[in-house]
Design an enzyme around this catalytic site. Structure first.
Site, PDB file in Angstrom:
ATOM      1  CG  HIS A   1       8.650  34.230 -28.762  1.00 11.91           C
ATOM      2  ND1 HIS A   1       7.873  35.233 -29.309  1.00 11.91           N
ATOM      3  CD2 HIS A   1       8.119  33.054 -29.206  1.00 11.91           C
ATOM      4  CE1 HIS A   1       6.927  34.687 -30.054  1.00 11.91           C
ATOM      5  NE2 HIS A   1       7.052  33.368 -30.012  1.00 11.91           N
TER       6      HIS A   1
ATOM      7  CB  CYS B   1       7.339  41.710 -28.516  1.00 14.49           C
ATOM      8  SG  CYS B   1       6.782  40.770 -29.950  1.00 14.49           S
TER       9      CYS B   1
END
Length: 280
Positions: free
Chosen positions: A152, A214
């Site tokens: 993440h 991401c």
């Protein structure tokens, strides 16, 4: 009449702001402490393994990788296309020596990070460490392998891969799996659409590991892929990489520091304004 030294409302605002800004520091400290504990438990489990047992487990992972490549070739299958087969059934047990799903840990000197690596990429895994993308090779090296590790970015509770965009071509990262350490040198950094899986496919004869997160920061519409190719491991080189990484401030910390500076300036300005008003 005694003059007030502080405006109560301003003090409350400043204290509340400091508490909010301190949250990333405290939460990440706790996560890093838990990560260190997980790594310590992993090392203890390794100490109880004989070299023969460790080699047998490593060989299981390599056999899995060979079967994966034999079945899929260079293509990366989607979860829907694999169905339930022998690879699916055995995946969760391979390299799982602590029964916690942890298969090893990764050290990234550039980011001053050491994080546990877990099977799969479920949300509960990605909240506390790095996940191994199922249906990619296990990160145990070997020709015709390509492991993908996902983390993440931008969590308020943890750094993890928040600063992965700071990696540069030529940087090295290290995977500690069982009693082996695998070194990888970054040779490609690309940004792709979420459904572009071809960059994670196996290249025959190559030994790759790709770090996935991401991007852009806070928007997360695309995926940042930092690919490393395996190089010979030397303990001295890893130690030098860690030593030469230099001082690094994570983006996760930089923003709160800026916020704290703004709050401090607000406090000073408020004091100056109050002093001017009293003189007036």
């Amino acid at each position: 009449m005694k003059k007030k030294c502080f405006d109560p409302i301003s003090v409350i605002i400043i204290l509340a702001g400091l508490v909010i800004l301190a949250y990333p520091f405290v939460s990440n400290y706790l996560l890093e402490k838990n990560s260190s504990k997980a790594v310590g438990s992993y090392e203890e489990a390794l100490a109880n393994l004989t070299d023969e047992e460790a080699e047998r487990i490593l060989e299981e992972a390599r056999n899995y990788n060979e079967q994966l490549f034999a079945r899929n070739g260079s293509e990366l299958p989607s979860n829907e296309s694999t169905g339930t087969d022998n690879l699916e059934e055995t995946y969760w047990n391979i390299l799982n020596i602590t029964d916690s799903g942890m298969m090893g840990y990764i050290t990234i000197p550039r980011l001053d990070e050491t994080m546990p690596i877990y099977h799969g990429s479920a949300e509960e895994v990605l909240q506390v460490g790095v996940g191994h993308l199922q249906y990619t090779s296990f990160p145990v090296g070997g020709e015709s392998t390509h492991a993908a590790l996902s983390g993440h970015r931008g969590l308020t509770s943890a750094k993890l891969f928040t600063d992965l965009d700071q990696m540069k071509t030529g940087d090295r990262f290290y995977l500690h799996i069982l009693k082996e350490t695998f070194a990888y040198e970054v040779n490609q950094i690309v940004t792709v659409e979420p459904n572009q899986l071809n960059e994670l496919s196996i290249s025959p004869g190559e030994d790759y590991v790709t770090l996935v997160t991401c991007t852009p920061y806070g928007i997360n519409s695309h995926r940042l892929l930092v690919r490393g190719t395996r190089i010979p491991y030397e303990e001295k080189t890893e130690e030098e990489d860690v030593k030469n990484a230099g001082f690094f401030i994570s983006r996760q910390y930089l923003y709160p520091i800026i916020g704290a500076a703004v709050l401090f300036l607000f406090f000073i300005l408020q004091k100056i304004v109050s002093k001017v008003k009293r003189k007036g």
